[in-house]
Design an enzyme around this catalytic site. Structure first.
Site, short mmCIF file in Angstrom:
data_model
loop_
_atom_site.label_atom_id
_atom_site.label_comp_id
_atom_site.label_asym_id
_atom_site.label_seq_id
_atom_site.Cartn_x
_atom_site.Cartn_y
_atom_site.Cartn_z
NE ARG A 129 -2.93 8.49 -3.79
CZ ARG A 129 -1.62 8.69 -3.66
NH1 ARG A 129 -0.81 7.67 -3.49
NH2 ARG A 129 -1.13 9.91 -3.72
CB ILE A 184 -0.99 0.02 1.20
CG1 ILE A 184 -0.25 -0.11 2.54
CG2 ILE A 184 -2.04 -1.05 1.06
CD1 ILE A 184 -1.18 -0.06 3.75
CG ASP A 185 -0.06 4.32 -2.65
OD1 ASP A 185 0.67 3.55 -3.31
OD2 ASP A 185 -1.12 4.80 -3.09
CE LYS A 186 6.54 9.13 3.25
NZ LYS A 186 7.37 10.26 2.79
#
Length: 342
Positions: A254, A151-153
């Site tokens: 997103r 998953i993204d930062k």
């Protein structure tokens, strides 16, 4: 063509750090400017230094920084050392372990932690923590220990980590076959009209901004992506939604939510860090800026994770609480919506 400072080094003796192929519509552009669009956290000075040292190659030949990249050119950045992301340093970083057995573990990743080392983030990542806490983690197809998905930062939430080769193979297949369960909570700009819906569309890199992904409806660009969303709560100018992933593409939620006109709240990369819905009143502007301060990242949390255990065959489902920053931000919008109605 230029000559490297160490002319004895051939391409075979160098390590490839980056490789990009210029799109068909690429207008002639200096290679240093071209790479600035592609490489996250890169500075013009660093790229120019790399060019001076003979580390930038186009179509297997060294070029100067003023070389004009054209459509179809293959641009590589090559160095004498392997990419730092493969030089994994164990770091004693605490892990929030939700579940663990001999085959796998489930961790709750905080927002701000990068999952694996990459350009500009070589320490403090989840993998740096994993290789400190666990020996002999199996590597995935990208040589990353234990990692089944990511998953993204600045997204918080649940990840499953494989501890054995069998678990890695079994879990990776579930993600590939779309039999795993992943539910996210997101706060998005605007009042989402339909109570639920499906967003479909191939996702690939944005040719004009390589740090973004975008939806392509036609042609063979990108990979297919499917997101199922459901409205949980309408809060005036924002909506709290649940998103279930059928596929797991980079930045999928997103990108898909921006595509249907509902960019994630405070998603800087996709423009959600600006006021996209609402009034022009100064008080409202101040309210939103305060909400941005409370939640200084995109409003996205990987809440639920489900999969079949690779040994027992039991379907396991894990749920995580919303982190405090998202909870406080939602509460703030809830209060605002109540006062706006009264």
């Amino acid at each position: 063509m230029d000559t490297p400072e160490n002319p004895e080094l051939s391409q075979e003796e160098l390590f490839e750090h980056h490789k990009f192929v210029a799109f068909k519509g690429q207008e002639p552009l200096r290679v240093d400017k071209f790479l600035m669009n592609f490489i996250e956290n890169a500075t013009r000075n660093k790229i120019q230094q790399a060019a001076k040292q003979g580390h930038i190659w186009v179509n297997d030949a060294i070029v100067k920084q003023n070389y004009k990249v054209k459509a179809g050119d293959e641009v590589k950045v090559m160095f004498e050392h392997p990419p730092y992301e493969f030089l994994l340093t164990p770091e004693d970083i605490p892990l929030d372990i939700v579940y663990e057995d001999d085959s796998l573990l489930v961790v709750n990743k905080p927002a701000g932690m990068v999952v694996h080392p990459g350009h500009g983030n070589y320490s403090g990542t989840l993998i740096n923590a994993l290789v400190h806490h666990f020996d002999h983690l199996p590597k995935n197809s990208s040589e990353r220990p234990g990692l089944v998905h990511r998953i993204d930062k600045d997204t918080s939430g649940l990840l499953v980590i494989a501890k054995t080769e069998q678990a890695m193979t079994h879990l990776a297949k579930q993600f590939f076959d779309k039999s795993s369960e992943r539910e996210y909570l997101a706060l998005v700009w605007g009042n989402v009209t339909d109570d639920e819906g499906i967003v479909e569309g191939h996702i690939a890199r944005n040719p004009k901004n390589r740090l973004q992904m975008m939806v392509f409806q036609e042609g063979d660009q990108g990979k297919d992506a499917v997101t199922h969303y459901k409205v949980i709560e309408r809060l005036g100018y924002v909506t709290l939604i649940s998103c279930k992933l059928e596929t797991g593409r980079t930045h999928q939620i997103r990108v898909h939510m921006k595509y249907i006109g509902h960019t994630l709240f405070n998603d800087e990369r996709y423009g959600g860090d600006k006021i996209l819905k609402g009034t022009t009143f100064t008080k409202y502007k101040q309210f939103v800026e305060n909400a941005f301060k409370i939640l200084p990242r995109q409003a996205l949390h990987a809440k639920t994770l489900g999969f079949e255990h690779p040994v027992s065959g039991e379907f396991m489902r894990f749920d995580s609480e919303l982190p405090e920053d998202m909870t406080l931000c939602i509460e703030k919008w809830r209060n605002y919506a109540k006062h706006s109605e009264s």
